[in-house]
Design an enzyme around this catalytic site. Structure first.
Site, mmCIF file in Angstrom:
data_model
loop_
_atom_site.group_PDB
_atom_site.id
_atom_site.type_symbol
_atom_site.label_atom_id
_atom_site.label_comp_id
_atom_site.label_asym_id
_atom_site.label_seq_id
_atom_site.Cartn_x
_atom_site.Cartn_y
_atom_site.Cartn_z
ATOM 1 N N HIS A 31 -49.051 -4.891 2.209
ATOM 2 C CA HIS A 31 -49.884 -3.975 1.425
ATOM 3 C C HIS A 31 -49.264 -3.852 0.038
ATOM 4 O O HIS A 31 -48.293 -3.123 -0.144
ATOM 5 C CB HIS A 31 -49.938 -2.620 2.152
ATOM 6 C CG HIS A 31 -50.682 -1.557 1.419
ATOM 7 N ND1 HIS A 31 -50.562 -0.211 1.745
ATOM 8 C CD2 HIS A 31 -51.558 -1.613 0.390
ATOM 9 C CE1 HIS A 31 -51.340 0.501 0.946
ATOM 10 N NE2 HIS A 31 -51.939 -0.315 0.105
ATOM 11 N N ASP A 59 -45.175 -2.130 3.284
ATOM 12 C CA ASP A 59 -45.567 -1.428 2.057
ATOM 13 C C ASP A 59 -44.716 -1.899 0.883
ATOM 14 O O ASP A 59 -43.507 -1.700 0.864
ATOM 15 C CB ASP A 59 -45.396 0.085 2.239
ATOM 16 C CG ASP A 59 -46.516 0.686 3.063
ATOM 17 O OD1 ASP A 59 -47.689 0.394 2.761
ATOM 18 O OD2 ASP A 59 -46.220 1.448 4.005
ATOM 19 N N SER A 115 -46.290 1.022 9.992
ATOM 20 C CA SER A 115 -45.793 0.817 8.624
ATOM 21 C C SER A 115 -44.273 0.803 8.692
ATOM 22 O O SER A 115 -43.654 1.690 9.280
ATOM 23 C CB SER A 115 -46.256 1.950 7.720
ATOM 24 O OG SER A 115 -45.446 1.951 6.565
ATOM 25 N N MET A 130 -44.205 -1.438 -3.051
ATOM 26 C CA MET A 130 -44.533 -0.510 -4.150
ATOM 27 C C MET A 130 -43.747 -0.906 -5.400
ATOM 28 O O MET A 130 -42.561 -1.248 -5.308
ATOM 29 C CB MET A 130 -44.182 0.915 -3.750
ATOM 30 C CG MET A 130 -44.831 1.356 -2.445
ATOM 31 S SD MET A 130 -44.573 3.107 -2.144
ATOM 32 C CE MET A 130 -45.272 3.263 -0.497
ATOM 33 N N HIS A 135 -47.032 -3.519 9.091
ATOM 34 C CA HIS A 135 -47.591 -3.161 7.791
ATOM 35 C C HIS A 135 -46.431 -2.987 6.807
ATOM 36 O O HIS A 135 -45.612 -2.083 6.949
ATOM 37 C CB HIS A 135 -48.387 -1.860 7.941
ATOM 38 C CG HIS A 135 -49.042 -1.382 6.697
ATOM 39 N ND1 HIS A 135 -50.290 -1.802 6.305
ATOM 40 C CD2 HIS A 135 -48.620 -0.524 5.750
ATOM 41 C CE1 HIS A 135 -50.610 -1.206 5.167
ATOM 42 N NE2 HIS A 135 -49.613 -0.425 4.802
ATOM 43 N N MET A 182 -57.707 3.778 2.142
ATOM 44 C CA MET A 182 -56.522 4.648 2.122
ATOM 45 C C MET A 182 -56.931 6.078 2.437
ATOM 46 O O MET A 182 -57.873 6.619 1.851
ATOM 47 C CB MET A 182 -55.855 4.619 0.737
ATOM 48 C CG MET A 182 -55.156 3.327 0.374
ATOM 49 S SD MET A 182 -53.791 2.895 1.464
ATOM 50 C CE MET A 182 -52.671 4.281 1.258
HETATM 51 C C1 DX5 Z 1 -48.554 5.007 1.662
HETATM 52 C C2 DX5 Z 1 -48.363 3.749 2.466
HETATM 53 C C3 DX5 Z 1 -48.527 3.943 3.903
HETATM 54 C C4 DX5 Z 1 -47.479 4.810 4.536
HETATM 55 C C5 DX5 Z 1 -48.059 5.455 5.753
HETATM 56 O O1 DX5 Z 1 -48.656 4.663 0.332
HETATM 57 O O2 DX5 Z 1 -49.304 2.789 2.064
HETATM 58 O O3 DX5 Z 1 -48.618 2.706 4.594
HETATM 59 O O4 DX5 Z 1 -46.346 4.072 4.896
HETATM 60 O O5 DX5 Z 1 -47.176 6.393 6.217
HETATM 61 P P1 DX5 Z 1 -47.658 7.641 7.098
HETATM 62 O O6 DX5 Z 1 -48.244 7.079 8.334
HETATM 63 O O7 DX5 Z 1 -46.411 8.395 7.301
HETATM 64 O O8 DX5 Z 1 -48.678 8.397 6.289
HETATM 65 ZN ZN ZN Z 2 -49.548 1.054 3.333
#
Ligand code: DX5
Ligand code: ZN
Length: 208
Positions: A63, A34, A8, A36, A32, A134
């Site tokens: 994502h 992210d 990520s 948001m 990946h 998740m």
């Molecule tokens: C959380 C994200 C994840 C996050 C994972 O909402 O979707 O992809 O970056 O990070 P770690 O591996 O630190 O839990």
């Molecule tokens: Zn994610």
């Protein structure tokens, strides 16, 4: 199933994004990304214009933690996403949104948050290239893995032996074996990889 590790990029240094991604690339099956929106999840990250600036040969797996994701699917496809994940809880019309991802030329994936039962996506599962279970509440990196979600991974693997099952949140060298044993084959890891001193060793330790 081929095991894939996808770092990520939530925690990278965005001031030197492409250099940092080049360091991760030799150890990454996908990146990946992210995304948001500050609404579906409290946190706010990057949008399609930043994704369009990523220069890499590693496929981008976006994502989308965005409410009403249909509004942005084409933008992320044009920005270079190889695959797009939308949340079952955030989409108004899940099957048409999955079709929209495919029509945009991307692989289609649907995510379910820890509290969401697998029944919520049973109608679209046959349409998907990948499903994301998740293992933390979406919104932040660095949270603890929720082992209860593994029952959903097991159910999906039993019914869809060929489907890519991705797991995201709290993956490290202790939780990765549990996820793999349950049937996940695409492991997302953020802090575990990015906070390690040797990305290659960290990635290898997830495959054991
Ligand atoms: C959380 C994200 C994840 C996050 C994972 O909402 O979707 O992809 O970056 O990070 P770690 O591996 O630190 O839990
Ligand atoms: Zn994610």
């Amino acid at each position: 199933m081929q095991l894939k590790i996808t770092p990520s990029i939530l925690g990278i240094d965005y001031g030197r994004m492409n250099e940092h991604l080049a360091e991760l690339a030799p150890h990454s099956d996908m990146f990946h990304v992210d995304v948001m929106d500050g609404n579906f999840v409290p946190n706010l990250t990057i949008g399609a214009p930043v994704v369009a600036c990523i220069k890499t040969e590693v496929p981008l797996d976006c994502h989308l933690m965005i409410r009403n994701p249909h509004r942005y699917i084409e933008d992320f496809a044009k920005a270079g996403a190889a695959s797009i994940t939308i949340h079952a809880e955030a989409s108004l019309h899940l099957a048409p949104d999955v079709e929209k991802i495919k029509k945009a030329g991307c692989k289609a994936c649907v995510a379910i948050s820890p509290d969401t039962p697998v029944e919520k996506i049973s109608a679209v599962l046959p349409m998907l290239d990948m499903v994301l279970v998740m293992s933390v509440v979406p919104g932040f990196g660095g949270q603890a893995f929720i082992p209860e979600v593994l029952d959903k991974v097991r159910w999906i693997r039993e019914h869809y032996p060929e489907l890519d099952i991705q797991i995201d949140g709290g993956i490290n060298d202790k939780t990765a074996p549990l996820a793999i044993e349950a049937g996940a084959n695409v492991l997302v890891a953020g802090s575990y990889i990015l906070k390690s001193e040797d990305y290659g060793k960290a990635v290898e330790s997830l495959k054991k």
